[in-house]
Scaffold this motif. Sequence first.
Motif, PDB file in Angstrom:
ATOM      1  N   VAL A  33       5.161   1.419  14.279  1.00 20.61           N
ATOM      2  CA  VAL A  33       4.683   1.957  15.011  1.00 20.61           C
ATOM      3  C   VAL A  33       2.958   2.726  14.989  1.00 20.61           C
ATOM      4  O   VAL A  33       2.788   3.493  15.843  1.00 20.61           O
ATOM      5  CB  VAL A  33       5.514   3.448  15.300  1.00 20.61           C
ATOM      6  N   LYS A  34       2.703   2.234  13.834  1.00 20.20           N
ATOM      7  CA  LYS A  34       1.394   3.053  13.737  1.00 20.20           C
ATOM      8  C   LYS A  34       0.537   1.713  12.316  1.00 20.20           C
ATOM      9  O   LYS A  34       0.780   1.846  11.464  1.00 20.20           O
ATOM     10  CB  LYS A  34       1.490   3.828  13.391  1.00 20.20           C
ATOM     11  N   LYS A  35      -0.677   1.719  12.695  1.00 15.96           N
ATOM     12  CA  LYS A  35      -0.965   0.613  12.012  1.00 15.96           C
ATOM     13  C   LYS A  35      -2.166   1.542  11.551  1.00 15.96           C
ATOM     14  O   LYS A  35      -3.047   1.102  12.677  1.00 15.96           O
ATOM     15  CB  LYS A  35      -1.317  -0.685  11.968  1.00 15.96           C
ATOM     16  N   THR A  36      -2.543   2.074  10.351  1.00 14.83           N
ATOM     17  CA  THR A  36      -3.726   3.009  10.681  1.00 14.83           C
ATOM     18  C   THR A  36      -4.426   2.405   8.608  1.00 14.83           C
ATOM     19  O   THR A  36      -4.096   2.088   8.669  1.00 14.83           O
ATOM     20  CB  THR A  36      -3.211   4.477  10.573  1.00 14.83           C
ATOM     21  N   PHE A  48       3.280   2.941   9.206  1.00 10.27           N
ATOM     22  CA  PHE A  48       4.573   3.344   9.053  1.00 10.27           C
ATOM     23  C   PHE A  48       5.130   2.232  10.109  1.00 10.27           C
ATOM     24  O   PHE A  48       5.147   1.318  11.349  1.00 10.27           O
ATOM     25  CB  PHE A  48       3.842   3.932  10.379  1.00 10.27           C
ATOM     26  N   TYR A  49       7.156   2.310  10.556  1.00 11.60           N
ATOM     27  CA  TYR A  49       7.489   1.610  11.106  1.00 11.60           C
ATOM     28  C   TYR A  49       9.082   2.592  10.897  1.00 11.60           C
ATOM     29  O   TYR A  49       9.196   3.721  10.700  1.00 11.60           O
ATOM     30  CB  TYR A  49       8.517   0.552   9.522  1.00 11.60           C
ATOM     31  N   GLY A  50       9.610   2.255  12.310  1.00 12.35           N
ATOM     32  CA  GLY A  50      10.825   3.340  12.528  1.00 12.35           C
ATOM     33  C   GLY A  50      11.096   2.670  13.994  1.00 12.35           C
ATOM     34  O   GLY A  50      11.473   1.721  14.392  1.00 12.35           O
ATOM     35  N   ASP A  51      11.899   3.531  14.720  1.00 14.42           N
ATOM     36  CA  ASP A  51      12.470   3.078  16.124  1.00 14.42           C
ATOM     37  C   ASP A  51      10.998   2.971  17.286  1.00 14.42           C
ATOM     38  O   ASP A  51       9.766   3.088  17.086  1.00 14.42           O
ATOM     39  CB  ASP A  51      13.256   4.629  16.546  1.00 14.42           C
ATOM     40  N   ALA A  56      10.177  11.375  14.200  1.00 21.34           N
ATOM     41  CA  ALA A  56      10.548  12.143  13.084  1.00 21.34           C
ATOM     42  C   ALA A  56      12.164  11.832  12.332  1.00 21.34           C
ATOM     43  O   ALA A  56      13.424  11.599  13.441  1.00 21.34           O
ATOM     44  CB  ALA A  56      10.433  13.369  13.170  1.00 21.34           C
ATOM     45  N   GLY A  57      12.251  11.242  11.229  1.00 20.89           N
ATOM     46  CA  GLY A  57      13.396  11.207  10.743  1.00 20.89           C
ATOM     47  C   GLY A  57      13.503   9.581  11.039  1.00 20.89           C
ATOM     48  O   GLY A  57      15.344   9.099  10.377  1.00 20.89           O
ATOM     49  N   THR A  58      12.689   8.776  11.448  1.00 21.90           N
ATOM     50  CA  THR A  58      13.247   7.323  11.068  1.00 21.90           C
ATOM     51  C   THR A  58      11.714   6.811  11.083  1.00 21.90           C
ATOM     52  O   THR A  58      12.044   5.606  10.711  1.00 21.90           O
ATOM     53  CB  THR A  58      13.211   6.252  12.713  1.00 21.90           C
ATOM     54  N   GLU A  59      11.285   7.219  10.316  1.00 20.92           N
ATOM     55  CA  GLU A  59       9.664   6.382   9.694  1.00 20.92           C
ATOM     56  C   GLU A  59      10.055   6.288   8.365  1.00 20.92           C
ATOM     57  O   GLU A  59       9.833   6.849   7.301  1.00 20.92           O
ATOM     58  CB  GLU A  59       8.396   7.664   9.576  1.00 20.92           C
ATOM     59  N   LEU A  60       8.997   4.537   8.052  1.00 21.69           N
ATOM     60  CA  LEU A  60       9.639   4.515   6.886  1.00 21.69           C
ATOM     61  C   LEU A  60       8.075   3.921   6.570  1.00 21.69           C
ATOM     62  O   LEU A  60       7.059   3.139   7.525  1.00 21.69           O
ATOM     63  CB  LEU A  60       9.832   3.076   6.399  1.00 21.69           C
ATOM     64  N   SER A  61       6.796   5.129   5.702  1.00 20.43           N
ATOM     65  CA  SER A  61       6.037   4.686   5.421  1.00 20.43           C
ATOM     66  C   SER A  61       5.053   3.745   4.214  1.00 20.43           C
ATOM     67  O   SER A  61       5.540   4.162   3.307  1.00 20.43           O
ATOM     68  CB  SER A  61       4.611   5.571   6.469  1.00 20.43           C
TER      69      SER A  61
END
Length: 313
Positions: A33-36, A48-51, A56-61
């Motif tokens: 969900v985010k390449k930063t 960041f990976y998630g839904d 919030a609560g789904t994010e693995l970074s």
Amino acid sequence: MYKIPGHHHISMITKNAQTNNHFYQHVLGLRRVKKTVNQDDPSMYHLFYGDLTGSAGTELSFFEMPMVGRTVRGTNAITQIGLLVPSIESLAYWKNRFDHFSVKHGEVTMYAGRAALPFEDSEGLRLILLNNNGEEIPDFWSPWDDSDVEQDHRILGMGTVELTVRSLEKTARTLRDMFGYIEVSHSDRETIYQSVAGQAFGEIVVKQEDGPSEKPGRGSIHHLAIRVKNEEELSYWDKAVKDRGFHSSGIVDRFYFQSLYFRDSNGILFEIATDGPGFTIDSPVEALGKELDLPPFLEARRQEIEAHLKPLD
């Protein structure tokens, strides 16, 4: 007193962003969900990976550190991440999937009162799938329909997070006495806390283990972030952290959320992070994670930053 409504995200160290990107998107079926970049060191990726939207609560970074060594496991560390899946049938599905992709895994077992399947990524990061058994999840978690994983078995979000510490009581004073977590189970060497009674999406297992502290490296967990609604609540917790005698980073603007950081008496690094504004502040939902996004204060350095990063599929 404000209450903590659950986990926000959890951050790890990876040696290879390309391998990491493949595993979490195409094996676990999460959305990037985010390449930063790491805002404190923009020479490294922060993924960041998630839904669907990285709720919030789904994010693995993950921070990419190409020169990092191996993790030497020990105590006073965050040692395992729980991920919720819909059903007991999902655990059988994932066991077969892990076999297909040659993912190191154990057998279906019980963990914190739930049927569970432990596994590791290629860098030795310890994770465990947990049967959510149709129980409540936050209503804003949104499934990503383009996942490679079958719809009925997709990962829902974060579940029980495990801390391993020398002193159970020191971390109890942080979770129970400061943040108001509920103690739901206790033995001589393990205590389970929940931020929301009966719910795994804010659950923390604290295990007691003597010995040397973990030496972090690839596949280690850097910090756990817990949720607050807004900056007003964050300011409340900043004062509470300082009143407890901990050193607080103070409120830091991470653009996608506001945060503060502190270490408890066992040295566990906690982040407290606001729910918003979220990852769609600089990217529409359909484009999340596809291009390199930079917070405004780094945008002027884009050319320099991109020149130091290896291309990522």
